[in-house]
Write an enzyme that holds these catalytic residues in place. Sequence first.
Site, mmCIF file in Angstrom:
data_model
loop_
_atom_site.group_PDB
_atom_site.id
_atom_site.type_symbol
_atom_site.label_atom_id
_atom_site.label_comp_id
_atom_site.label_asym_id
_atom_site.label_seq_id
_atom_site.Cartn_x
_atom_site.Cartn_y
_atom_site.Cartn_z
ATOM 1 C CG HIS A 1 35.709 40.197 42.027
ATOM 2 N ND1 HIS A 1 35.550 39.181 42.933
ATOM 3 C CD2 HIS A 1 36.381 41.176 42.670
ATOM 4 C CE1 HIS A 1 36.113 39.548 44.081
ATOM 5 N NE2 HIS A 1 36.610 40.742 43.953
ATOM 6 N N GLY B 1 44.988 42.511 47.108
ATOM 7 C CA GLY B 1 45.413 42.749 45.739
ATOM 8 C C GLY B 1 45.896 41.483 45.054
ATOM 9 C CB ALA C 1 40.179 39.755 52.987
#
Lengths: 183, 183, 183
Positions: A56, A20, A17
Amino acid sequence: MPTPARRGTVTLVLGGARSGKSRFAEGLATATGLDLVYVATAQAFDDEMRERIARHRADRAGEGWRTVEAPLALAGVVAAESAPETALLVDCLTLWLTNVMLADLDVEREVDGLLAAIGAAQGPVVLVSNEVGYGIVPENALARAFRDHQGRLNQRVAAIADRVTLVAAGLPLDLKLPKEPTS
Amino acid sequence: MPTPARRGTVTLVLGGARSGKSRFAEGLATATGLDLVYVATAQAFDDEMRERIARHRADRAGEGWRTVEAPLALAGVVAAESAPETALLVDCLTLWLTNVMLADLDVEREVDGLLAAIGAAQGPVVLVSNEVGYGIVPENALARAFRDHQGRLNQRVAAIADRVTLVAAGLPLDLKLPKEPTS
Amino acid sequence: MPTPARRGTVTLVLGGARSGKSRFAEGLATATGLDLVYVATAQAFDDEMRERIARHRADRAGEGWRTVEAPLALAGVVAAESAPETALLVDCLTLWLTNVMLADLDVEREVDGLLAAIGAAQGPVVLVSNEVGYGIVPENALARAFRDHQGRLNQRVAAIADRVTLVAAGLPLDLKLPKEPTS
């Protein structure tokens, strides 16, 4: 499906998690110079998820991505969107597997279908997935089952991938590299 | 802050719990041959923690370390203690982040301050941090937030570090190496 | 114990759950061309475990392995079964450590005994172990203690091993390699 102009290069990007891994995978797809399709597997169940998805999307804003949602029908979307001049980014297999399990679908069958679609892809496919098996055994039976399925899914995708890269703290570590230069 | 005699080399040592990362980081600092300052971020909340802290101190006993406590004011301590003839070991960022979150401070602002202090360091700085994102998603929202912050912190420190090393079972695996030889 | 014809090569295979580490370790043992002994540390407490054990045995079926159970007396089994013409596969240290802790034995003493047996082995020994320290700190004190013991056990075995390999998604990443070619 017409005869592929060239078979797609398959890349699996693994990581924990916030490692990157998505950012690294985006860079790989962008570097192809092809049309970019972002295959989003996230499904918003609550505000925390909605916020993450929005963040995102904001990260990708203005970078030329077309987004296609595939919370469950991932094999079909890969088959439909794959094209010689298109790079597909599937982000991520972990959320897709979660959706498959929550929908009570047959995991092995869904994974078989996904692998067939990836293997038949006509352009490059970059898939992001989580490593989730490096903690203490979860007390919860569903979490244990998920962990097992995730591990097997990662192994199966890695076996057919041309390149497998682990990302930690934003830095890549190649676990498997193509034998010859590929797109 | 005066013009630095030389900019400090920044090393990030990542690893899981009991991976040998602190021991490896101590070796890196010791190898500089400089004065050694151990910047301890641990805070004892219970007997288990007190025992761990005491064990860690015992491990360093007689090895020439001066210890400075920095459970929260880490940027200030790095700025104050950094010197051309001193190697700083910050052990560890994970406990510091825990303290910052428990104190309800603004994580992003604290991290910005820490990065500025590391970037301005006048001697070598070795920072130890945990990888915590390789397990199943925690059920607890605070644990999820912590995991996200830890991952982002590791990425940001890795981005400015000259060297990033992952330690597993006591063995180092370099993820990033300096372009040219550094102290 | 008679003078060993040759000292055994010790290999530690680390990985997360469902990482493919057992399969990789089996391949290493098989590649020696020696007689194969599978030292099984699993103990069935419930149907889920019984199923897993059966699945693992099925995976090895017909591949020429003799299986010896060692849920607790691992040092003794390693000492008794080790022979110049035999490759031992210990699968896995994580289940053995769990059994030792559940039986309330002295972990340090048991690990000392195991390390002595491994060090005295007369043929190659391949040991499989889990990385369990890459998640959030467990809330449960027993889980925290287990995580600490597992990390220290991995470090101690890695220190005496000739080769240490991390397996992720079925792919090996060497952390330590023998100085010279060994069996």
